[in-house]
Design a protein around this motif. Structure first.
Motif, PDB file in Angstrom:
ATOM      1  N   PRO A 176       5.977  32.878 -84.674  1.00 40.23           N
ATOM      2  CA  PRO A 176       4.636  33.337 -84.297  1.00 40.23           C
ATOM      3  C   PRO A 176       3.612  32.212 -84.355  1.00 40.23           C
ATOM      4  O   PRO A 176       3.645  31.374 -85.260  1.00 40.23           O
ATOM      5  N   ALA A 177       2.711  32.207 -83.397  1.00 40.12           N
ATOM      6  CA  ALA A 177       1.632  31.238 -83.377  1.00 40.12           C
ATOM      7  C   ALA A 177       0.317  31.878 -83.799  1.00 40.12           C
ATOM      8  O   ALA A 177      -0.641  31.180 -84.096  1.00 40.12           O
ATOM      9  N   VAL A 178       0.256  33.202 -83.800  1.00 37.68           N
ATOM     10  CA  VAL A 178      -0.921  33.934 -84.248  1.00 37.68           C
ATOM     11  C   VAL A 178      -0.443  34.989 -85.234  1.00 37.68           C
ATOM     12  O   VAL A 178       0.495  35.729 -84.963  1.00 37.68           O
ATOM     13  N   TRP A 179      -1.100  35.051 -86.378  1.00 38.45           N
ATOM     14  CA  TRP A 179      -0.734  36.003 -87.425  1.00 38.45           C
ATOM     15  C   TRP A 179      -1.927  36.890 -87.751  1.00 38.45           C
ATOM     16  O   TRP A 179      -3.048  36.395 -87.891  1.00 38.45           O
ATOM     17  N   LEU A 180      -1.692  38.174 -87.901  1.00 37.27           N
ATOM     18  CA  LEU A 180      -2.679  39.073 -88.481  1.00 37.27           C
ATOM     19  C   LEU A 180      -2.623  38.840 -89.982  1.00 37.27           C
ATOM     20  O   LEU A 180      -1.534  38.755 -90.561  1.00 37.27           O
ATOM     21  N   THR A 181      -3.767  38.677 -90.643  1.00 40.29           N
ATOM     22  CA  THR A 181      -3.774  38.469 -92.091  1.00 40.29           C
ATOM     23  C   THR A 181      -4.485  39.628 -92.765  1.00 40.29           C
ATOM     24  O   THR A 181      -5.553  40.061 -92.322  1.00 40.29           O
ATOM     25  N   LEU A 182      -3.878  40.134 -93.821  1.00 37.53           N
ATOM     26  CA  LEU A 182      -4.404  41.276 -94.558  1.00 37.53           C
ATOM     27  C   LEU A 182      -4.450  40.979 -96.037  1.00 37.53           C
ATOM     28  O   LEU A 182      -3.631  40.215 -96.552  1.00 37.53           O
ATOM     29  N   GLN A 183      -5.376  41.622 -96.708  1.00 33.45           N
ATOM     30  CA  GLN A 183      -5.390  41.663 -98.155  1.00 33.45           C
ATOM     31  C   GLN A 183      -5.315  43.120 -98.552  1.00 33.45           C
ATOM     32  O   GLN A 183      -5.857  43.988 -97.870  1.00 33.45           O
TER      33      GLN A 183
ATOM     34  N   GLY B 189      -8.388  47.145 -96.159  1.00 33.13           N
ATOM     35  CA  GLY B 189      -8.625  48.315 -95.323  1.00 33.13           C
ATOM     36  C   GLY B 189      -9.627  48.125 -94.216  1.00 33.13           C
ATOM     37  O   GLY B 189     -10.070  49.100 -93.613  1.00 33.13           O
ATOM     38  N   THR B 190      -9.983  46.880 -93.890  1.00 36.09           N
ATOM     39  CA  THR B 190     -10.998  46.650 -92.861  1.00 36.09           C
ATOM     40  C   THR B 190     -10.428  45.989 -91.610  1.00 36.09           C
ATOM     41  O   THR B 190     -11.181  45.549 -90.747  1.00 36.09           O
ATOM     42  N   ALA B 191      -9.109  45.915 -91.486  1.00 33.36           N
ATOM     43  CA  ALA B 191      -8.489  45.235 -90.347  1.00 33.36           C
ATOM     44  C   ALA B 191      -7.954  46.238 -89.333  1.00 33.36           C
ATOM     45  O   ALA B 191      -7.811  47.428 -89.621  1.00 33.36           O
ATOM     46  N   GLY B 192      -7.661  45.727 -88.179  1.00 32.68           N
ATOM     47  CA  GLY B 192      -6.997  46.502 -87.142  1.00 32.68           C
ATOM     48  C   GLY B 192      -6.071  45.589 -86.378  1.00 32.68           C
ATOM     49  O   GLY B 192      -6.350  44.407 -86.223  1.00 32.68           O
ATOM     50  N   GLY B 193      -4.960  46.134 -85.920  1.00 31.47           N
ATOM     51  CA  GLY B 193      -4.004  45.331 -85.169  1.00 31.47           C
ATOM     52  C   GLY B 193      -3.348  46.146 -84.078  1.00 31.47           C
ATOM     53  O   GLY B 193      -3.263  47.376 -84.168  1.00 31.47           O
ATOM     54  N   TYR B 194      -2.918  45.448 -83.037  1.00 33.19           N
ATOM     55  CA  TYR B 194      -2.177  46.076 -81.947  1.00 33.19           C
ATOM     56  C   TYR B 194      -0.805  45.437 -81.907  1.00 33.19           C
ATOM     57  O   TYR B 194      -0.678  44.210 -81.922  1.00 33.19           O
ATOM     58  N   VAL B 195       0.226  46.273 -81.839  1.00 33.44           N
ATOM     59  CA  VAL B 195       1.607  45.807 -81.840  1.00 33.44           C
ATOM     60  C   VAL B 195       2.302  46.325 -80.585  1.00 33.44           C
ATOM     61  O   VAL B 195       2.301  47.533 -80.327  1.00 33.44           O
ATOM     62  N   VAL B 196       2.874  45.412 -79.812  1.00 33.69           N
ATOM     63  CA  VAL B 196       3.585  45.788 -78.595  1.00 33.69           C
ATOM     64  C   VAL B 196       4.985  46.273 -78.967  1.00 33.69           C
ATOM     65  O   VAL B 196       5.694  45.625 -79.740  1.00 33.69           O
ATOM     66  N   THR B 197       5.355  47.414 -78.411  1.00 31.55           N
ATOM     67  CA  THR B 197       6.686  47.973 -78.616  1.00 31.55           C
ATOM     68  C   THR B 197       7.232  48.470 -77.289  1.00 31.55           C
ATOM     69  O   THR B 197       6.478  48.961 -76.449  1.00 31.55           O
ATOM     70  N   THR B 198       8.534  48.349 -77.116  1.00 28.19           N
ATOM     71  CA  THR B 198       9.167  48.838 -75.890  1.00 28.19           C
ATOM     72  C   THR B 198       9.510  50.317 -75.994  1.00 28.19           C
ATOM     73  O   THR B 198       9.818  50.940 -74.983  1.00 28.19           O
ATOM     74  N   ASP B 199       9.429  50.882 -77.198  1.00 28.21           N
ATOM     75  CA  ASP B 199       9.822  52.279 -77.395  1.00 28.21           C
ATOM     76  C   ASP B 199       8.822  53.016 -78.295  1.00 28.21           C
ATOM     77  O   ASP B 199       9.126  53.344 -79.435  1.00 28.21           O
TER      78      ASP B 199
END
Length: 136
Positions: free
Chosen positions: A9-16, A75-85
């Motif tokens: 990965p070249a871009v990471w979502l970071t969470l605490q 609890g202040t983050a949001g992410g989008y994850v691509v899935t084929t299913d």
């Protein structure tokens, strides 16, 4: 690229997280993220890495440490994850009693997706929309 390898990965979502071990377990068990690293002692997670098994995305997370330079409220983050299913993933999320904030549906931009809130409060959307292709 083989089915068992993917680009780094070249871009990471970071969470605490207030409870990083529980969030790791949630993401692995509910959605199938793959934990590739975890550092820290006991319930303190200094750094963990979770890869998305369908592609080159990942999440880095750790225990919340107020006052650190790289500190954000859990609890202040949001992410989008691509899935084929998305249908199978949605059923898996329902079986794990995920908090659904947007049920599985088709969108006007051609995606099939749903959204949930994780136990820390972060929003996650899973869908088929992979973004607009890059032009030359």
């Amino acid at each position: 690229m083989t089915p068992t390898t993917s680009p780094t990965p070249a871009v990471w979502l970071t969470l605490q997280a207030a409870d990083a071990p529980a969030l790791i377990d949630y993401l692995v068990e509910t959605f199938g993220f793959v934990q590739t690293a975890r550092h820290g002692e006991g319930d303190t997670v200094d750094h963990a890495e979770l890869l998305w098994p369908e592609g080159a995305g990942g999440v880095m997370l750790g225990s919340h440490r107020p006052g650190n330079v790289w500190s954000r409220e859990p609890g202040t983050a949001g992410g989008y994850v691509v899935t084929t299913d998305p249908d199978t993933l949605y059923e898996r999320a329902l079986r794990r009693r995920a908090e659904v904030v947007r049920p599985l549906a088709d969108t006007d931009y051609g995606s099939r997706e749903f959204a949930v809130r994780d136990p820390e409060g972060n929003l996650w959307s899973f869908g088929t929309y992979a973004g607009t292709p890059r032009t030359a």
